[in-house]
Design an enzyme around this catalytic site. Sequence first.
Site, mmCIF file in Angstrom:
data_model
loop_
_atom_site.group_PDB
_atom_site.id
_atom_site.type_symbol
_atom_site.label_atom_id
_atom_site.label_comp_id
_atom_site.label_asym_id
_atom_site.label_seq_id
_atom_site.Cartn_x
_atom_site.Cartn_y
_atom_site.Cartn_z
ATOM 1 N N SER A 151 0.845 -1.196 0.000
ATOM 2 C CA SER A 151 0.000 0.000 0.000
ATOM 3 C C SER A 151 0.888 1.256 0.000
ATOM 4 O O SER A 151 1.691 1.436 -0.917
ATOM 5 C CB SER A 151 -0.930 -0.089 1.219
ATOM 6 O OG SER A 151 -1.974 0.811 1.144
ATOM 7 N N ASP A 234 -9.211 -5.277 -5.010
ATOM 8 C CA ASP A 234 -8.838 -3.882 -4.785
ATOM 9 C C ASP A 234 -9.801 -3.017 -5.607
ATOM 10 O O ASP A 234 -10.413 -3.491 -6.574
ATOM 11 C CB ASP A 234 -7.381 -3.645 -5.251
ATOM 12 C CG ASP A 234 -6.384 -3.557 -4.089
ATOM 13 O OD1 ASP A 234 -6.670 -2.842 -3.114
ATOM 14 O OD2 ASP A 234 -5.321 -4.209 -4.169
ATOM 15 N N HIS A 266 -7.454 -5.628 -0.577
ATOM 16 C CA HIS A 266 -6.315 -4.786 -0.234
ATOM 17 C C HIS A 266 -5.593 -5.276 1.026
ATOM 18 O O HIS A 266 -4.401 -5.001 1.206
ATOM 19 C CB HIS A 266 -6.819 -3.359 -0.019
ATOM 20 C CG HIS A 266 -5.734 -2.353 0.112
ATOM 21 N ND1 HIS A 266 -5.027 -1.892 -0.965
ATOM 22 C CD2 HIS A 266 -5.209 -1.731 1.208
ATOM 23 C CE1 HIS A 266 -4.118 -1.027 -0.548
ATOM 24 N NE2 HIS A 266 -4.207 -0.912 0.769
HETATM 25 N N1 LIG Z 1 -9.498 4.753 5.185
HETATM 26 C C1 LIG Z 1 -8.697 3.640 4.838
HETATM 27 C C2 LIG Z 1 -7.958 3.181 6.065
HETATM 28 C C3 LIG Z 1 -6.742 2.382 5.761
HETATM 29 O O1 LIG Z 1 -6.348 2.292 4.629
HETATM 30 C C4 LIG Z 1 -6.019 1.731 6.884
HETATM 31 C C5 LIG Z 1 -6.409 1.932 8.180
HETATM 32 C C6 LIG Z 1 -5.734 1.317 9.238
HETATM 33 C C7 LIG Z 1 -4.664 0.503 8.967
HETATM 34 C C8 LIG Z 1 -4.265 0.292 7.657
HETATM 35 C C9 LIG Z 1 -4.939 0.898 6.602
HETATM 36 N N2 LIG Z 1 -4.608 0.729 5.285
HETATM 37 C C10 LIG Z 1 -3.685 -0.055 4.725
HETATM 38 O O2 LIG Z 1 -2.785 -0.647 5.175
HETATM 39 C C11 LIG Z 1 -9.578 2.534 4.268
HETATM 40 O O3 LIG Z 1 -10.696 2.800 3.887
HETATM 41 O O4 LIG Z 1 -9.163 1.394 4.192
#
Ligand SMILES: N[C@@H](CC(=O)c1ccccc1NC=O)C(=O)O
Length: 289
Positions: A151, A234, A266
């Site tokens: 990511s 994704d 994801h």
């Molecule tokens: N607002 C994001 C939040 C997010 O990506 C995320 C939140 C906490 C821990 C990890 C995250 N994303 C990827 O590793 C979502 O909708 O997934």
Amino acid sequence: PITWPQLNELEKQYSPSQWSHRMAADDVIKAHVAALKSGTEKARSVAQMLLDVPYGDGEGEKLDVYVPNSSSPDVPLVIYIHGGYWQFLSKEESGFMAVPLVQKGVVVVAVGYSIAPKGNMDLMVAQVRRSVVSVIQQYSHISGLYLCGHSAGAHLAAMVLSTDWSEYSVMPQIKGAFLVSGIYDLLPILSTYVNEPLKMTEEVALRNSPSRLVPQLKASSSACEIVIAVGQNDSPEFRKQSDDYFKSLETAGLKVTLEDIPNTDHFNIIEQLVDENYHLTQVRSVETI
Ligand SMILES: N[C@@H](CC(=O)c1ccccc1NC=O)C(=O)O
């Protein structure tokens, strides 16, 4: 719990949790953090390690090294750069994929960096670059250096590949890079909630977009084998980010493959790297060993 403001279409595209077929948005993030934590606890219970090794003078500039038991000096080393939209997570839950690698005699390094709002994009990019320099200075005997990022961490790994090393004391030769569900063009997120803690200007987003640095990547990392992986579930926009970056690297003549991983979203696309039978773990092992 995370509260969801009204998301416009672009923000929905950049909200990975909204696209999981497994769970509701809040639950998939909770489950993700839980999986990373328990995987890292397991790695810390089975592997030897060096925790909180500084790679710079800054507070967040530390890394964890997971070491195989068979301590031959001539081993491959993988640096893992965690995700979390440059504003969540840390190295403390980023040792989860060490178990199958350490068992195969690979050293795994989980890098910490200063997430927003403490850190900003320029600083995070500079930190991961310095962490790579520090690792090769300390482990000069390794047989090969590999990068893996998820990511936001895939973005940072791509920025490492795109570094002009002339301003650094060493010139890292990265043999392979494993870029999982990354963002390579930062412009689309400028107007979304993702940018609230980051506060990137357009200029910052432009200079930190790997999609605009392909000539520099070619100059610095032409020998690197690059795998771009993306989850079937994704969001279309995330899939497009991987697809577009893959096409530009391929057009530039780089050694790159695109892996579209069926039945993954994801989050579990990276969680499953704890499983040695998982397709991506196999791909990665072939690349690494
Ligand atoms: N607002 C994001 C939040 C997010 O990506 C995320 C939140 C906490 C821990 C990890 C995250 N994303 C990827 O590793 C979502 O909708 O997934």
